[in-house]
Design an enzyme around this catalytic site. Structure first.
Site, mmCIF file in Angstrom:
data_model
loop_
_atom_site.group_PDB
_atom_site.id
_atom_site.type_symbol
_atom_site.label_atom_id
_atom_site.label_comp_id
_atom_site.label_asym_id
_atom_site.label_seq_id
_atom_site.Cartn_x
_atom_site.Cartn_y
_atom_site.Cartn_z
ATOM 1 N N HIS A 19 -51.031 23.427 52.035
ATOM 2 C CA HIS A 19 -51.427 24.572 51.201
ATOM 3 C C HIS A 19 -52.644 25.327 51.726
ATOM 4 O O HIS A 19 -52.995 26.368 51.197
ATOM 5 C CB HIS A 19 -51.720 24.102 49.772
ATOM 6 C CG HIS A 19 -53.041 23.373 49.656
ATOM 7 N ND1 HIS A 19 -53.185 22.060 50.027
ATOM 8 C CD2 HIS A 19 -54.258 23.788 49.258
ATOM 9 C CE1 HIS A 19 -54.435 21.694 49.835
ATOM 10 N NE2 HIS A 19 -55.115 22.723 49.369
HETATM 11 C C1 UD1 Z 1 -57.320 25.526 45.526
HETATM 12 C C2 UD1 Z 1 -58.657 25.148 46.164
HETATM 13 C C3 UD1 Z 1 -58.423 24.056 47.208
HETATM 14 C C4 UD1 Z 1 -57.671 22.877 46.612
HETATM 15 C C5 UD1 Z 1 -56.374 23.389 45.991
HETATM 16 C C6 UD1 Z 1 -55.576 22.279 45.347
HETATM 17 C C7 UD1 Z 1 -60.304 26.992 46.339
HETATM 18 C C8 UD1 Z 1 -60.962 27.926 47.262
HETATM 19 N N1 UD1 Z 1 -59.279 26.283 46.858
HETATM 20 O O1 UD1 Z 1 -56.518 26.124 46.537
HETATM 21 O O2 UD1 Z 1 -59.668 23.604 47.684
HETATM 22 O O3 UD1 Z 1 -57.382 21.938 47.621
HETATM 23 O O4 UD1 Z 1 -56.703 24.375 44.989
HETATM 24 O O5 UD1 Z 1 -54.310 22.754 44.984
HETATM 25 O O6 UD1 Z 1 -60.685 26.894 45.210
HETATM 26 N N2 UD1 Z 1 -50.777 29.506 42.251
HETATM 27 C C9 UD1 Z 1 -49.747 29.481 41.338
HETATM 28 N N3 UD1 Z 1 -49.871 28.671 40.249
HETATM 29 C C10 UD1 Z 1 -50.959 27.895 40.054
HETATM 30 C C11 UD1 Z 1 -52.001 27.931 40.988
HETATM 31 C C12 UD1 Z 1 -51.901 28.740 42.085
HETATM 32 O O7 UD1 Z 1 -48.731 30.157 41.477
HETATM 33 O O8 UD1 Z 1 -51.000 27.163 39.039
HETATM 34 C C13 UD1 Z 1 -50.622 30.333 43.461
HETATM 35 C C14 UD1 Z 1 -51.114 31.724 43.309
HETATM 36 O O9 UD1 Z 1 -50.221 32.589 43.926
HETATM 37 C C15 UD1 Z 1 -52.420 31.735 44.059
HETATM 38 C C16 UD1 Z 1 -52.208 30.676 45.102
HETATM 39 O O10 UD1 Z 1 -51.304 29.753 44.538
HETATM 40 O O11 UD1 Z 1 -52.705 32.962 44.621
HETATM 41 C C17 UD1 Z 1 -53.479 29.981 45.497
HETATM 42 O O12 UD1 Z 1 -54.107 29.391 44.374
HETATM 43 P P1 UD1 Z 1 -55.704 29.160 44.337
HETATM 44 O O13 UD1 Z 1 -56.074 28.358 43.169
HETATM 45 O O14 UD1 Z 1 -56.416 30.427 44.567
HETATM 46 O O15 UD1 Z 1 -55.987 28.298 45.614
HETATM 47 P P2 UD1 Z 1 -55.269 27.017 46.159
HETATM 48 O O16 UD1 Z 1 -54.601 27.440 47.400
HETATM 49 O O17 UD1 Z 1 -54.467 26.313 45.112
#
Ligand code: UD1
Length: 358
Positions: free
Chosen positions: A210
């Site tokens: 991820h």
């Molecule tokens: C975040 C953390 C990372 C951690 C990871 C665990 C930061 C900078 N990064 O990364 O350190 O290892 O979480 O998973 O805080 N999305 C969904 N549904 C959700 C959550 C996310 O669809 O419930 C999608 C969205 O399109 C979003 C993308 O995933 O844009 C990224 O989510 P985000 O929480 O920004 O960062 P992670 O990549 O999950």
């Protein structure tokens, strides 16, 4: 527990919002309650899908958040900014004696920053980790958080040493890792679960990816998938929503078995029964180690350097010339315990109580 009278009686507000933080909160919230500390969880809403959020609260019996800011997905700056506003508003009405944050996500930084600006001391769990790669958003978050925290709880001596190098020496405690407490608390229940259909113990690999550096660049993601295609066993791949958004699922390699993100118990079961883990996650490198599974980390560096000793974890940056099969064929050295004895949460709670009483 969402009326303002009760909120104003909290000793500790824990700010959290992403999947790994829910796992870390499970043992710590329990230990705080056992010492009579009144803790309220403030959920930023960074993760919000059932499989990224609610399932963890149910399975791990984590106290229901007092409030959810529902910030959702956005660019890093905007997401963190929305969290800052929401956390500050909540802290103004709750005025706790302490704010607790975990790890290195945007929720960690927002919680810590909002608190210090209101003069509320911050305790950081999983302090002192470093990749020394500022291109990772997590490295920025953890460095900033460590430098504004009042109490720092480190999972290892190495982490405490990293802090010392940066001049942070006061109220640094090496407690071990609360994720080990979680593995110990839930492994028995996890191993009672059934594996996804068609998979048997030691008959598959587990894959998770991820990190923006791996999934946001289509060439790099394609390179990882080409490498996966060469593996001699099926590969179970619970796909993070960030990664799914960038995939052409019908064109995936034949040996991949894709699934939704797994809850904690199913994930521990899938990991503990796998031949090996291939990942770019931080926490899962350690979970693989504790469950005595080999790990290949698809990065050029790791914060969890201790897991590299003895060949249990091996760095394999995508695009490297090294053959994945050659790494998987190696037998690791004798396993030894890492990151404490599994009583980190109790140790942290005792230290927080002492701090709050003085
Ligand atoms: C975040 C953390 C990372 C951690 C990871 C665990 C930061 C900078 N990064 O990364 O350190 O290892 O979480 O998973 O805080 N999305 C969904 N549904 C959700 C959550 C996310 O669809 O419930 C999608 C969205 O399109 C979003 C993308 O995933 O844009 C990224 O989510 P985000 O929480 O920004 O960062 P992670 O990549 O999950």
């Amino acid at each position: 527990m969402n009326n303002s009278k009760e909120v104003s009686q909290l000793d500790v507000v824990t700010v959290l919002g992403a999947r790994p933080q829910f796992i870390k909160a499970a043992p710590v919230s329990k230990a705080l309650a056992q010492l009579g500390l009144r803790e309220g969880l403030l959920h930023t809403g960074q993760h919000y899908d059932e499989k990224m959020d609610a399932i963890f609260f149910r399975e791990l019996s984590i106290p229901f958040p007092v409030e959810n800011l529902r910030v959702g997905s956005d660019s890093h700056g905007r997401q963190t900014a929305k969290m800052l506003i929401g956390v500050e508003d909540f802290l103004r009405k709750s005025n706790p004696a302490l704010v607790l944050v975990y790890g290195d996500t945007n929720s960690t930084l927002a919680g810590a920053l909002a608190a210090v600006k209101l003069g509320i001391p911050v305790a950081h769990i999983e302090a002192g980790l470093r990749s020394y790669n500022l291109a990772m958003p997590e490295e920025v978050n953890r460095r900033m958080t460590d430098h504004i925290s009042r109490l720092l709880f480190c999972p290892s001596d190495h982490a405490a040493e990293n802090l010392r190098t940066e001049g942070i020496v006061n109220d640094v405690f090496v407690t071990g890792d609360v994720m080990l407490d979680a593995v110990n608390a839930f492994r028995e229940a996890a191993f009672l679960r059934t594996l996804p259909e068609g998979l048997a113990r030691d008959g598959y690999y587990l894959l998770t990816i991820h990190r923006p550096s791996n999934v946001d660049d289509p060439d790099r993601l394609a390179c990882i998938l080409r490498m996966i295609e060469t593996l001699d066993y099926p590969v179970l791949w619970p796909i993070h929503p960030r990664t799914l958004a960038r995939l052409d699922v019908p064109k995936l390699p034949q040996n991949l078995i894709v699934s939704e993100p797994l809850g904690y118990l199913d994930l521990l079961n899938a990991l503990g029964n796998s031949k090996a883990l291939i990942t770019d996650s931080g926490g899962m490198q350690k979970e693989a180690y504790w469950l005595q599974r080999k790990c290949i980390t698809l990065r050029k560096e790791t914060e969890w350097v201790e897991t590299l000793e003895g060949g249990w974890n091996t760095l394999l940056p995508p695009g490297s010339e090294v053959e994945i099969a050659a790494i998987l064929a190696r037998t690791p050295d004798t396993w030894k315990p890492l990151y404490g004895k599994g009583n980190a949460a109790k140790d942290i709670a005792a230290n927080l109580l002492r701090f709050l009483k003085t």
